[in-house]
Every structure is written in C-alpha cells, then in structure tokens.
Write a protein that holds these residues in place. Structure first.
Motif, PDB file in Angstrom:
ATOM      1  N   GLN A  12       8.241   7.695   8.110  1.00 43.94           N
ATOM      2  CA  GLN A  12       8.857   8.770   8.881  1.00 43.94           C
ATOM      3  C   GLN A  12       9.214   9.950   7.984  1.00 43.94           C
ATOM      4  O   GLN A  12       9.147  11.109   8.402  1.00 43.94           O
ATOM      5  CB  GLN A  12      10.108   8.237   9.586  1.00 43.94           C
ATOM      6  CG  GLN A  12      10.625   9.144  10.689  1.00 43.94           C
ATOM      7  CD  GLN A  12      11.632   8.432  11.566  1.00 43.94           C
ATOM      8  OE1 GLN A  12      12.386   7.592  11.097  1.00 43.94           O
ATOM      9  NE2 GLN A  12      11.644   8.760  12.841  1.00 43.94           N
ATOM     10  N   ARG A  64       2.937  11.538  12.379  1.00 44.04           N
ATOM     11  CA  ARG A  64       1.899  10.515  12.517  1.00 44.04           C
ATOM     12  C   ARG A  64       2.472   9.098  12.541  1.00 44.04           C
ATOM     13  O   ARG A  64       1.719   8.129  12.437  1.00 44.04           O
ATOM     14  CB  ARG A  64       0.893  10.622  11.367  1.00 44.04           C
ATOM     15  CG  ARG A  64       0.107  11.914  11.316  1.00 44.04           C
ATOM     16  CD  ARG A  64      -0.928  11.876  10.198  1.00 44.04           C
ATOM     17  NE  ARG A  64      -1.753  10.695  10.305  1.00 44.04           N
ATOM     18  CZ  ARG A  64      -1.988   9.841   9.316  1.00 44.04           C
ATOM     19  NH1 ARG A  64      -1.416  10.031   8.128  1.00 44.04           N
ATOM     20  NH2 ARG A  64      -2.762   8.783   9.484  1.00 44.04           N
ATOM     21  N   LEU A  65       3.782   8.960  12.680  1.00 43.09           N
ATOM     22  CA  LEU A  65       4.409   7.653  12.578  1.00 43.09           C
ATOM     23  C   LEU A  65       3.814   6.652  13.569  1.00 43.09           C
ATOM     24  O   LEU A  65       3.593   5.487  13.233  1.00 43.09           O
ATOM     25  CB  LEU A  65       5.921   7.780  12.799  1.00 43.09           C
ATOM     26  CG  LEU A  65       6.727   6.474  12.711  1.00 43.09           C
ATOM     27  CD1 LEU A  65       6.576   5.846  11.323  1.00 43.09           C
ATOM     28  CD2 LEU A  65       8.192   6.721  13.035  1.00 43.09           C
ATOM     29  N   ARG A  66       3.522   7.087  14.785  1.00 39.64           N
ATOM     30  CA  ARG A  66       2.999   6.183  15.811  1.00 39.64           C
ATOM     31  C   ARG A  66       1.598   5.680  15.499  1.00 39.64           C
ATOM     32  O   ARG A  66       1.148   4.696  16.092  1.00 39.64           O
ATOM     33  CB  ARG A  66       3.000   6.888  17.169  1.00 39.64           C
ATOM     34  CG  ARG A  66       4.404   7.208  17.695  1.00 39.64           C
ATOM     35  CD  ARG A  66       4.344   7.816  19.072  1.00 39.64           C
ATOM     36  NE  ARG A  66       5.678   8.101  19.598  1.00 39.64           N
ATOM     37  CZ  ARG A  66       5.904   8.614  20.796  1.00 39.64           C
ATOM     38  NH1 ARG A  66       4.890   8.901  21.610  1.00 39.64           N
ATOM     39  NH2 ARG A  66       7.155   8.837  21.188  1.00 39.64           N
ATOM     40  N   GLU A  67       0.914   6.331  14.589  1.00 40.19           N
ATOM     41  CA  GLU A  67      -0.443   5.906  14.246  1.00 40.19           C
ATOM     42  C   GLU A  67      -0.461   4.680  13.337  1.00 40.19           C
ATOM     43  O   GLU A  67      -1.499   4.023  13.193  1.00 40.19           O
ATOM     44  CB  GLU A  67      -1.188   7.050  13.549  1.00 40.19           C
ATOM     45  CG  GLU A  67      -1.331   8.307  14.409  1.00 40.19           C
ATOM     46  CD  GLU A  67      -2.013   9.428  13.653  1.00 40.19           C
ATOM     47  OE1 GLU A  67      -2.638   9.142  12.606  1.00 40.19           O
ATOM     48  OE2 GLU A  67      -1.908  10.588  14.086  1.00 40.19           O
ATOM     49  N   ASN A  76       0.523   0.874  12.180  1.00 38.45           N
ATOM     50  CA  ASN A  76       0.858  -0.429  12.758  1.00 38.45           C
ATOM     51  C   ASN A  76       1.950  -1.072  11.901  1.00 38.45           C
ATOM     52  O   ASN A  76       1.678  -1.824  10.966  1.00 38.45           O
ATOM     53  CB  ASN A  76      -0.386  -1.319  12.803  1.00 38.45           C
ATOM     54  CG  ASN A  76      -0.158  -2.592  13.613  1.00 38.45           C
ATOM     55  OD1 ASN A  76       0.980  -3.048  13.767  1.00 38.45           O
ATOM     56  ND2 ASN A  76      -1.231  -3.177  14.115  1.00 38.45           N
ATOM     57  N   LYS A 111       9.032   1.954   8.223  1.00 40.66           N
ATOM     58  CA  LYS A 111       9.315   3.037   9.159  1.00 40.66           C
ATOM     59  C   LYS A 111      10.070   4.174   8.480  1.00 40.66           C
ATOM     60  O   LYS A 111       9.747   5.356   8.688  1.00 40.66           O
ATOM     61  CB  LYS A 111      10.130   2.494  10.343  1.00 40.66           C
ATOM     62  CG  LYS A 111      10.451   3.545  11.399  1.00 40.66           C
ATOM     63  CD  LYS A 111      11.232   2.931  12.552  1.00 40.66           C
ATOM     64  CE  LYS A 111      11.572   3.986  13.595  1.00 40.66           C
ATOM     65  NZ  LYS A 111      12.349   3.396  14.727  1.00 40.66           N
TER      66      LYS A 111
END
Length: 260
Positions: free
Chosen positions: A147, A153-156, A158, A143
């Motif tokens: 980040q 695009r961090l939420r993309e 897994n 993360k």
C-alpha cells in the motif's frame, strides 16, 4: 519494558511506535557508544545521558541492542578494568531509582547473555517476546508495504497467496522480498518497456530467499524456550502464538525463571 525476539520481527519499530502513540519524544541510546577509551569517559557519558534524558522528560528512552553492551558482563573475564561493570551498575541503579517520567524500552536479540539483575522487576517491569508473524499477520505486513509502494495497484496483488507462501518469514524479510521483486521486474523489459512488479515476481523472490528461521533454527528454538521459562509475554494477540509459547513450558516442564 524489554523487547526480545528474532531479528527482523519489529523490535525497533515497536519502540518507535510507543513514542508515536504516546506523542512523546523518542531518544535512542546506542549502548555501545557509552564506552570511551579515556579513563572516566564512560562513566561521564552515562551521567550525561541521564541528565539529558531527564531534562527531556516526559519521554521514551530506547536502548538499542542492550545485549551487545552488557552481555556476559558477569563473566570472570574483565579486560576493561571494571569500566563496563561500573557503567552497568550506574545504569541499573538509575533505572531502579529514577523519579523522572522516562519510559525505558530496550531491545535485545540474544537476551540469554544478559545479567539476571537487569531483568528483575523494578528495572524492566515487563518482558515481551516478538515471535515470527502468523499467516494472517504476514498478509497484513504485505498489505502495509504494498500500500505504501503501490497504493493504486494494491488490489492486483494476491495477498493471501503471498502470506501462505512466505512461511517463517519475518517482517523485515517480507519487506526485502518486495524490494527484490521490484528490482527483478525493473530489469526485465517487455516490448522494450520496463514493467512494474506483480505477485509472480514477489513469489519468485520468496522462493529464492532462505529465511533466518531456517538458517538459525536452533538459536530461535532456544530463544523461545527462554521466553517461556522467563514468563515473557507474547507481543502478538494471536491465539496460536500465545499457545505456542505456553506449549514450551508444558512440554519441558519449565517453571517460572527466578531472575532476582
């Protein structure tokens, strides 16, 4: 404090973090550069280091890779006419008797070769062992790096899957597989356009990487046994890592190491 552990687990980063959190100047001492080729030069460099450090106090002095400078110093082989022993003696005497507000943080990979007198209380008050990160810690490491590189695009990504698949990877190795994934994706064109990297690219880089924990398994196990024997504190607050270190002492019947 002395930070020992597996390469790539964040010993140098920890030293920098201490100075940052305390808002103190950080001085990095490359212990290998203390030694000069001219007679008396090494001893002079130690005195200069002490004077500069105390003039900067309060500060944090980071002695990087102290094992490379003073490892096996107690062996009978002495090819420098006792220079390394005199430098070592001056350093530990200052560590014991200094009155200036200088907080010393040393890092070591092969701590087993360090002389015992360096490890006793009064020189290093605490020894911390930096273990390989757990799955939860690996997720946090992924993360942090993603980040920084791709905040939008961090939420993309897994993160949970990446952490699960990167078993026994160190923090440095996690950073490198992300870099490898970036290079791999950049070299691949989709409809004539260069594409950005994704979770699959990172997983492929992970699959192609053999972590140091697999290559140097025996050395790492020996280091964990030493940490348990020396009563080193674990740098992680994760319960599993704490119990792992305790288990080495219990299984092998290892008692506290006398280092005085």
């Amino acid at each position: 404090m002395l930070l020992v552990g597996i390469q790539g687990t964040g010993k140098s980063l920890s030293a920098k973090t201490i100075a940052h959190e305390w808002r103190l100047p950080l001085l990095r001492l490359d212990s290998g550069r203390l030694f000069g080729g001219i007679v008396g030069e090494s001893e002079s460099r130690v005195r200069q280091m002490i004077q500069l450090t105390e003039a900067m106090a309060p500060c944090v002095l980071w002695i990087d890779e102290i094992d490379k400078a003073f490892g096996n110093i107690t062996s009978s082989i002495d090819g420098d006419s006792g220079t390394s022993r005199r430098v070592f003696g001056s350093l530990i005497t200052w560590m014991q008797e200094k009155t200036a507000s200088v907080f010393i943080v040393a890092t070591a990979n092969n701590v087993k070769i360090l002389p015992a007198e360096l490890l006793r209380k009064g020189r290093f008050d605490e020894i911390f062992f930096l273990n390989l990160p757990t799955e939860a810690e690996r997720q946090e490491i992924f993360k942090v790096h993603l980040q920084r590189l791709r905040p939008n695009r961090l939420r993309e990504f897994n993160l949970a899957l990446l952490a699960k698949q990167s078993l026994n990877f160190s923090g440095a190795e996690i950073e490198q597989v992300i870099v490898d994934a970036m290079h791999q994706a950049f070299s691949t064109r989709v409809e004539g356009q260069r594409r950005d990297f994704n979770t699959e690219d990172i997983l492929q880089a992970v699959a192609q990487t053999v972590p140091l924990a697999a290559i140097a398994h025996e050395q790492i196990e020996a280091l964990k046994q030493w940490a348990a024997q020396a009563g080193a504190r674990t740098a992680s607050n994760d319960v599993l890592l704490v119990e792992e270190l305790k288990q080495y002492s219990t299984e092998q019947g290892i008692g506290p190491l006398e280092v005085d």
